[in-house]
Design a protein around this motif. Structure first.
Motif: not given
Length: 331
Positions: A3-30
């Motif tokens: 199947l062709p890949p979707p247009h958006v996906m779940t990813a983990i972004e670094i919301s700001e420099p810091g400890g592990p808690e700055v990692l958060r799931p987001v929806e971004v473009t594939v």
């Protein structure tokens, strides 16, 4: 049929420099693969200390790389860019990534991907690229380790360490390691280390001197270890530096380096050129993948976390309690 890949996906972004808690799931473009690149539908992503350094704001990705963390992944080829000749959709691969592995899809140059070795699954395969590229390029190519030589690896229970012990042993070297607990020392010896030194209880310099010195040392500690490593080397020995957990500055008497004809070198993998990484991949295919398929080199997996629990994985790696690799399950 793929199947062709979707247009958006779940990813983990670094919301700001810091400890592990700055990692958060987001929806971004594939991402879309460019010329000579492949798009991988990620099954598992490896978690490495450079990811934690990037999260803390201490290890910026190259300008052309994804800002998302993640330097290795396994999965299936979902799409190929113009000019790709090695892969087709549906192929199972494991790959070194410029970044972006903490996501459902990631792109990488086709020459940085390798087939999943026979006899292992995608979970184990995700643990191979970062450590195998690093160990082979530094210990074998830069350090020139040969059969019969004495090899010392610090952090022997880490992902790098467990790989280095097995790889060096498979090549016929005498292997020594350092680790911080009896459990970790036992794990190193079970993998093939002749002796694992608990650095809380023994001095690795004395241990190696009693053996005649190390011909090659792989170090990721730095700081006061740099001077001690020089003392632990045999004449004409080679110190290979790949990280600095205790700092990158040290006072060193270079007269000893000259008199004993020592070599001090090192590298970090991510900033190297695509051509250099492609060369390492060819070496791995020829020399290391057969070790994996024979069973003489197998990834040691400490723990698995869901993609959305990447922060927990970072807590684990920064606790230094792990033995072997940490992975994120994506698909």
């Amino acid at each position: 049929m793929t199947l062709p890949p979707p247009h958006v996906m779940t990813a983990i972004e670094i919301s700001e420099p810091g400890g592990p808690e700055v990692l958060r799931p987001v929806e971004v473009t594939v991402p879309v693969p460019g010329h000579g690149e492949i798009l991988i539908r990620v099954a598992y992503a490896g978690v490495n200390r450079p990811d934690a350094l990037q999260r803390a704001g201490l290890y910026a990705p190259p300008p052309t790389a994804s800002p998302l963390p993640g330097l290795e992944a396994s999965g299936w080829v979902a799409a190929v860019g113009p000019g790709v000749t090695k892969w087709q959709e549906g192929d199972r691969v494991t790959a070194l990534l410029p970044g972006g592995g903490y996501a459902e899809y990631a792109v990488t140059p086709e020459d940085h991907a390798l087939p999943v070795p026979e006899g292992i699954g995608l979970k184990e395969a995700a643990c191979l690229p970062e450590t195998c590229y690093t160990v082979w390029s530094n210990v074998m190519l830069r350090g020139g380790l040969r059969a019969g030589e004495r090899f010392l690896v610090h952090g022997g229970a880490s992902g790098i360490g467990t790989t280095a012990i097995q790889m060096a042993r498979a090549l016929g070297a005498r292997v020594f390691a350092t680790a911080g607990s009896p459990e970790k020392c036992a794990a190193c010896e079970a993998l093939g280390a002749e002796k694992a030194v608990n650095y809380h209880e023994e001095d690795f310099v004395k241990v190696m001197k009693a053996e005649g010195g190390a011909h090659v040392i792989l170090d990721m500690v730095g700081g006061d270890y740099i001077q001690r490593n020089v003392k632990a080397l045999a004449d004409e020995g080679r110190l290979v530096q790949i990280a600095f957990l205790k700092g990158s500055k040290a006072e060193l008497n270079f007269a000893e380096v000259m008199m004993r004809r020592l070599t001090i070198t090192g590298s970090t993998l991510r900033p190297q050129s695509d051509l250099a990484k492609a060369r390492y991949a060819r070496h791995l295919a020829k020399h290391v993948w057969p070790m994996v398929e024979r069973g003489t080199l197998r990834p040691v997996i400490d723990s698995e976390f869901a993609l959305v629990d990447a922060a927990k994985a970072h807590h684990r790696i920064e606790s230094s309690g792990h033995i072997g690799k940490i992975v994120l399950k994506v698909a």
